[in-house]
Design a protein around this motif. Structure first.
Motif, PDB file in Angstrom:
ATOM      1  N   VAL A 259      33.696 -14.511  38.584  1.00  0.00           N
ATOM      2  CA  VAL A 259      32.340 -14.729  39.052  1.00  0.00           C
ATOM      3  C   VAL A 259      32.347 -15.755  40.179  1.00  0.00           C
ATOM      4  N   SER A 260      31.296 -15.707  40.993  1.00  0.00           N
ATOM      5  CA  SER A 260      31.121 -16.695  42.058  1.00  0.00           C
ATOM      6  C   SER A 260      29.626 -16.887  42.280  1.00  0.00           C
ATOM      7  N   CYS A 261      29.175 -18.125  42.314  1.00  0.00           N
ATOM      8  CA  CYS A 261      27.762 -18.453  42.499  1.00  0.00           C
ATOM      9  C   CYS A 261      27.555 -19.188  43.815  1.00  0.00           C
ATOM     10  N   VAL A 262      26.479 -18.832  44.496  1.00  0.00           N
ATOM     11  CA  VAL A 262      26.121 -19.492  45.746  1.00  0.00           C
ATOM     12  C   VAL A 262      24.657 -19.893  45.671  1.00  0.00           C
ATOM     13  N   GLY A 263      24.373 -21.198  45.747  1.00  0.00           N
ATOM     14  CA  GLY A 263      23.002 -21.683  45.760  1.00  0.00           C
ATOM     15  C   GLY A 263      22.460 -21.725  47.172  1.00  0.00           C
ATOM     16  N   ARG A 264      21.234 -21.195  47.334  1.00  0.00           N
ATOM     17  CA  ARG A 264      20.589 -21.188  48.656  1.00  0.00           C
ATOM     18  C   ARG A 264      19.172 -21.716  48.579  1.00  0.00           C
ATOM     19  N   GLY A 265      18.885 -22.504  47.538  1.00  0.00           N
ATOM     20  CA  GLY A 265      17.538 -23.008  47.361  1.00  0.00           C
ATOM     21  C   GLY A 265      17.306 -24.302  48.117  1.00  0.00           C
ATOM     22  N   ILE A 266      16.856 -25.336  47.402  1.00  0.00           N
ATOM     23  CA  ILE A 266      16.535 -26.623  48.020  1.00  0.00           C
ATOM     24  C   ILE A 266      17.752 -27.172  48.758  1.00  0.00           C
ATOM     25  N   MET A 267      17.547 -27.558  49.994  1.00  0.00           N
ATOM     26  CA  MET A 267      18.598 -28.085  50.873  1.00  0.00           C
ATOM     27  C   MET A 267      19.742 -27.086  51.085  1.00  0.00           C
ATOM     28  N   ASN A 272      17.784 -22.444  42.723  1.00  0.00           N
ATOM     29  CA  ASN A 272      16.513 -21.733  42.560  1.00  0.00           C
ATOM     30  C   ASN A 272      16.463 -20.471  43.419  1.00  0.00           C
ATOM     31  N   LYS A 273      17.291 -20.432  44.456  1.00  0.00           N
ATOM     32  CA  LYS A 273      17.527 -19.214  45.232  1.00  0.00           C
ATOM     33  C   LYS A 273      19.034 -19.098  45.459  1.00  0.00           C
ATOM     34  N   GLY A 274      19.509 -17.877  45.704  1.00  0.00           N
ATOM     35  CA  GLY A 274      20.942 -17.704  45.938  1.00  0.00           C
ATOM     36  C   GLY A 274      21.467 -16.438  45.307  1.00  0.00           C
ATOM     37  N   SER A 275      22.718 -16.493  44.836  1.00  0.00           N
ATOM     38  CA  SER A 275      23.364 -15.274  44.353  1.00  0.00           C
ATOM     39  C   SER A 275      24.349 -15.564  43.238  1.00  0.00           C
ATOM     40  N   CYS A 288      32.295  -5.032  43.124  1.00  0.00           N
ATOM     41  CA  CYS A 288      31.623  -6.309  43.260  1.00  0.00           C
ATOM     42  C   CYS A 288      30.121  -6.075  43.128  1.00  0.00           C
ATOM     43  N   PHE A 289      29.494  -6.807  42.204  1.00  0.00           N
ATOM     44  CA  PHE A 289      28.053  -6.718  41.975  1.00  0.00           C
ATOM     45  C   PHE A 289      27.428  -8.050  42.384  1.00  0.00           C
ATOM     46  N   VAL A 290      26.478  -7.992  43.307  1.00  0.00           N
ATOM     47  CA  VAL A 290      25.866  -9.200  43.868  1.00  0.00           C
ATOM     48  C   VAL A 290      24.381  -9.189  43.535  1.00  0.00           C
ATOM     49  N   CYS A 291      23.962 -10.108  42.669  1.00  0.00           N
ATOM     50  CA  CYS A 291      22.555 -10.238  42.294  1.00  0.00           C
ATOM     51  C   CYS A 291      21.971 -11.428  43.053  1.00  0.00           C
ATOM     52  N   THR A 292      20.896 -11.214  43.812  1.00  0.00           N
ATOM     53  CA  THR A 292      20.376 -12.253  44.691  1.00  0.00           C
ATOM     54  C   THR A 292      18.879 -12.465  44.512  1.00  0.00           C
ATOM     55  N   HIS A 293      18.452 -13.672  44.808  1.00  0.00           N
ATOM     56  CA  HIS A 293      17.030 -14.007  44.965  1.00  0.00           C
ATOM     57  C   HIS A 293      16.936 -14.769  46.277  1.00  0.00           C
ATOM     58  N   LEU A 294      16.411 -14.091  47.306  1.00  0.00           N
ATOM     59  CA  LEU A 294      16.404 -14.661  48.649  1.00  0.00           C
ATOM     60  C   LEU A 294      15.125 -15.450  48.912  1.00  0.00           C
ATOM     61  N   GLU A 312      25.063 -16.297  54.559  1.00  0.00           N
ATOM     62  CA  GLU A 312      25.700 -17.409  53.870  1.00  0.00           C
ATOM     63  C   GLU A 312      26.317 -16.972  52.545  1.00  0.00           C
ATOM     64  N   ILE A 313      25.654 -16.058  51.847  1.00  0.00           N
ATOM     65  CA  ILE A 313      26.209 -15.532  50.588  1.00  0.00           C
ATOM     66  C   ILE A 313      27.510 -14.785  50.865  1.00  0.00           C
TER      67      ILE A 313
END
Length: 514
Positions: A259-267, A272-275, A288-294, A312-313
């Motif tokens: 697994v790999s997590c990428v945060g794209r929310g605050i700063m 709170n956002k990311g993948s 590869c399955f990528v679940c995102t909240h943009l 960025e993800i």
């Protein structure tokens, strides 16, 4: 305040600091139904409903699932000739749902959503906002309670017809019950032992071909075969949650789960956002399955923020390898290195321009006219995002934003206290790679949240290894009962008599002298 927050008050400063500084801790660990002795010491509280799980550390996630015929395959050893591959067609269900920060209730029926079409071999389910996106959840420890409930409901829905498979099997007439070796040791009569030994050998011969056990496969009254499903991997990052389920008989053919997590929310770093991305190899094919909240918002420039999130993800997602494991093959490092990629989630792309006829088109169900203003299609066509990716034809209504527990959009009533939002297709599923054929692309009609769930069914090809030379399989040849008995009756009798002697009370005893 939830119970978990009470238990972790002392750890809050540390957790907040790690999140703000983007220091990875357990980001590479995930929950799974797989069990292995090497990982028993790493167990922690699970998001699984029945406690069958394992936490996979980074250093073992590469090769720990490489198991064939109950033997662990050791990379670097057992050198074989280059395999000749053939292919296998499987069905893969992919679903995404923004559940609006609400925990599921026990009566929520997911079967209508998951079983809308023919049963699949693989289920990939992504959720957004499984917890409210408040400061406590964004900055503090993960709240695993809702994830546990979702896993429980999914397991019930997928395995609804396999709860008691043994009762659905027709009885076999005139067949003696199978006798275990321990039962043989308890027999005193040689003739009785001989009869049971023959029954044991004949049962072994009949099951030698590897027919599935009743716990793996069941049959409906209609005669349709139903499979059980196992959790291959699940991972949560704040409100984003991704889980992959596979048919139980495919279990042993999965390897290199990561697994790999990428945060794209605050700063640009908080979750709170990311993948969340899950990488796995099924037979010889990498997925590869990528679940995102943009990024959200329908103002000018918000589409550019969403494009930036995607880039960025793709740039920051890495599936790490451990140097302590000698690998026979190199598994993919990035998202685009995989054979087949599925991108799902609340992508938050809205309608690019709001005109006076938008609501008229909405009332007329003229989706094609509205889709001409869809930001994602505009950005993709211009080559600014998802270049070379595919998406099925959208023939369903916008999935956002509804009044909760209602079939009405927020803009359709002046009494709503909700924020004003133009309906849009926020929830999407895209794919990239050869051998993927979309069979349907639909939305569900559950009014549980302000989003409608979206799902698709794929026919996917996976490569099967076929070695030119294989170890010959040991099978029993047809023989008479007398021949079977002559081969092994004597050794069983000898073991039985030895066991009997061991259990006999000794004639002499030794007592301690003071």
């Amino acid at each position: 305040m939830r119970e978990e927050g009470k238990n972790h008050k002392s750890s809050w400063p540390k957790v907040v600091a790690r999140k703000w500084l983007n220091i990875k801790s357990s980001a590479n660990e995930f929950n799974s139904d797989y069990r292995t002795k090497a990982l028993l010491q790493r167990r922690r509280k699970s998001c699984s409903n029945d406690g069958i799980y394992v936490v996979v550390p980074e250093e073992l996630s590469e090769e720990w699932l490489m198991e064939t015929s109950n033997q662990i395959e050791r990379p670097g050893f057992d050198q074989r000739a280059e395999p000749i591959t053939s292919s296998l067609d499987l069905r893969m269900f992919v679903g995404t749902w923004n559940v609006g920060g609400k925990p599921p209730n026990d009566g929520l029926n997911l079967r209508e959503w998951l079983m809308s079409k023919a049963p699949a071999d693989i289920y990939v389910l992504g959720f957004q906002e499984i917890v409210p996106l408040n400061a406590g959840n964004v900055l503090g420890p993960e709240d695993c309670g809702p994830a546990a409930k979702w896993l429980s409901l999914i397991r019930q829905a997928l395995n609804a017809n396999t709860t008691n498979p043994a009762s659905k099997q027709p009885p076999v007439p005139n067949v003696k019950p199978r006798v275990s070796f321990s039962d043989l040791l308890s027999l005193e009569d040689d003739d009785q032992l001989t009869d049971n030994l023959l029954n044991l050998r004949l049962n072994s011969c009949s099951s030698e071909e590897g027919s599935p056990s009743p716990s793996d496969v069941s049959t409906e009254p209609s005669g349709k075969v139903q499979h059980q499903y196992c959790l291959a991997a699940s991972k949560q990052m704040v409100g984003i949650f991704l889980c992959v389920w596979v048919r139980q008989d495919l279990y042993q053919h999965i390897s290199s789960l990561k697994v790999s997590c990428v945060g794209r929310g605050i700063m640009g770093y908080l979750g709170n956002k990311g993948s969340i991305s899950i990488s796995m190899t099924l037979y010889k094919t990498t997925f590869c399955f990528v679940c995102t909240h943009l990024a959200s918002g329908d103002k000018e420039g918000d589409a550019i923020r969403r494009n930036s999130d995607v880039m960025e993800i793709l740039r920051r997602t890495r599936f790490s390898h451990s140097s302590r494991i000698l690998k026979k093959t190199i598994s993919p490092d990035t998202i685009l290195d995989h054979n087949k990629i599925i991108w799902l989630g609340d992508l938050n792309y809205r309608l690019a321009s709001i005109c006076g006829d938008t609501y008229e088109l909405l009332e007329k169900n003229d989706w094609q006219a509205l889709l001409e203003r869809d930001e994602l299609k505009i950005e993709q066509k211009s080559g600014r995002v998802f270049k070379g990716w595919e998406e099925g034809e959208i023939c369903f209504a916008p999935t956002y934003k509804y009044l909760t527990n209602s079939d009405r959009y927020v803009v359709q009533t002046s009494m709503s206290k909700e924020k004003w939002r133009t309906p849009a297709w926020c929830d999407r599923i895209l794919w990239k790679g050869e051998g993927l054929k979309q069979m349907c692309y639909v939305r569900g009609e559950s009014s549980f949240s302000d989003h409608r769930p979206v799902s698709t069914l794929f026919s996917t090809q996976v490569n099967l290894p076929k070695y030119p030379k294989s170890t010959p399989k040991i099978t029993f040849q047809s023989s008479t009962a007398e021949e079977l008995l002559s081969e092994s009756t004597e050794e069983f009798l000898l073991v039985a008599r030895t066991q009997s002697c061991i259990q006999t009370t000794p004639r002499f005893s030794v007592t301690a002298q003071n």
